[in-house]
Enzyme design. Structure first.
Site, PDB file in Angstrom:
ATOM      1  N   CYS A  62     -26.730  14.055  43.724  1.00 46.19           N
ATOM      2  CA  CYS A  62     -28.155  14.290  43.976  1.00 46.19           C
ATOM      3  C   CYS A  62     -28.869  14.980  42.817  1.00 46.19           C
ATOM      4  O   CYS A  62     -29.171  14.333  41.823  1.00 46.19           O
ATOM      5  CB  CYS A  62     -28.338  15.042  45.286  1.00 46.19           C
ATOM      6  N   LYS A  68     -20.705  19.867  42.861  1.00 44.15           N
ATOM      7  CA  LYS A  68     -22.065  19.709  42.342  1.00 44.15           C
ATOM      8  C   LYS A  68     -22.432  20.851  41.397  1.00 44.15           C
ATOM      9  O   LYS A  68     -22.318  22.028  41.745  1.00 44.15           O
ATOM     10  CB  LYS A  68     -23.038  19.648  43.521  1.00 44.15           C
ATOM     11  N   GLU A  93     -25.017  11.284  50.207  1.00 44.54           N
ATOM     12  CA  GLU A  93     -24.629  12.691  50.125  1.00 44.54           C
ATOM     13  C   GLU A  93     -24.585  13.327  51.506  1.00 44.54           C
ATOM     14  O   GLU A  93     -25.477  13.115  52.336  1.00 44.54           O
ATOM     15  CB  GLU A  93     -25.659  13.436  49.258  1.00 44.54           C
TER      16      GLU A  93
END
Length: 304
Positions: A164, A127, A54
């Protein structure tokens, strides 16, 4: 096998996947170059899908609240890592999800661009779950993603990519599985909790959570982390994170089949037969026996 039963045996669909792990400094070009070196190493070993960590273009700037870091953001089409890896993917014939800091108008997102094996950018995922706590101040920089969970048909299979903090939510993995994902991929930046918190090594918990996603959805899962000590620019002596590496690949039963060290660059490889795994899913019936009519509590914050 008799001719009458031959049609019941699916043709093998072998796929070699790779996860990369490395440390990240403030020289953006050096980070991109290192990512390409490891990607090429993976491709030479036969990898067809390669996962990078990431936000690998820079250190994890979300360790602190400093709006100067917003200057790092670019549009999808202007991002140097996306541009570079589109060319590399086409040259090597590999699929590469590229994590980057996106600016879109007045909004900012933590985004992955999915690059197919011909270099085409198939689209992007923003995200969904944005953390906010000591050392992980992502709400300072990112709006919650507005793309929804996404799955892409690539040259080698259907890939679902989360980012993540998304990996702690079973709903993310299940949503991608329901959309037909054959592999789950999570670029990551995670390490020890920074001061003044007590030292917490979440590595095993982090891995087991994702191993559970792989097992529950009967599909392999790849997680790529960075490693190394990174410090706040504002308060380097009091605010820092030791990113613990330990990137891994889990198979469709959740078992670890490859794991990186905590403190070194690495390329992990694994080979899976997507046809055999699809048959395994069919034999477990976890999707057939779902009861979405009973899952209304999942659509609420308080379970009521």
């Amino acid at each position: 096998m008799s001719a009458n039963l031959a049609h019941l045996q699916a043709a093998a669909r072998p796929l070699t996947v790779a996860v990369t792990q490395f440390s990240c400094g403030w020289d953006r070009q050096v980070n991109i170059d290192r990512a390409e070196e490891l990607l090429r190493e993976a491709a030479r070993a036969g990898a067809q899908v390669v996962l990078l960590p990431e936000l690998f273009e820079t250190p994890y700037f979300c360790i602190e609240q400093d709006t100067r870091h917003l200057r790092l953001a670019t549009s999808l089409h202007e991002n140097p890592a996306v541009q570079r890896f589109a060319r590399v993917a086409a040259e090597l014939g590999v699929v590469v999800p590229v994590s980057f800091f996106e600016r879109a108008g007045q909004a900012y997102f933590n985004t992955v661009a999915l690059i197919d094996a011909d270099g085409a950018v198939l689209g992007s995922y923003r995200k969904s779950h944005i953390p906010n706590g000591p050392g992980y101040q992502e709400k300072t920089y990112f709006s919650p993603g507005d793309t929804g969970f996404r799955v892409w048909q690539t040259r080698y299979g259907r890939l679902g990519v989360g980012i993540c903090w998304d990996q702690w939510f079973p709903e993310c993995a299940r949503a991608m599985a329901l959309q037909g994902a054959e592999l789950l991929l999570y670029p990551t930046a995670i390490g020890s909790e920074p001061p003044p918190a007590l030292p917490v090594l979440s590595r095993d918990h982090w891995q087991r959570t994702q191993q559970g996603h792989a097992a529950a959805n009967l599909m392999p899962l790849l997680a790529a982390n960075r490693h190394g000590l990174e410090r706040s620019l504002q308060d380097p002596q009091q605010l820092y994170i030791n990113f613990y590496g330990s990137s891994f690949i889990a198979d469709a039963t959740g078992a670890l089949v490859a794991q990186a060290p905590q403190d070194a660059d690495a390329v992990l490889l694994a080979e899976f037969d997507l046809a055999a795994i699809a048959q395994l899913r069919d034999n477990w019936f976890v999707f057939r026996d779902r009861r979405p009519d009973l899952y209304g509590a999942l659509l609420t914050l308080d379970g009521q």
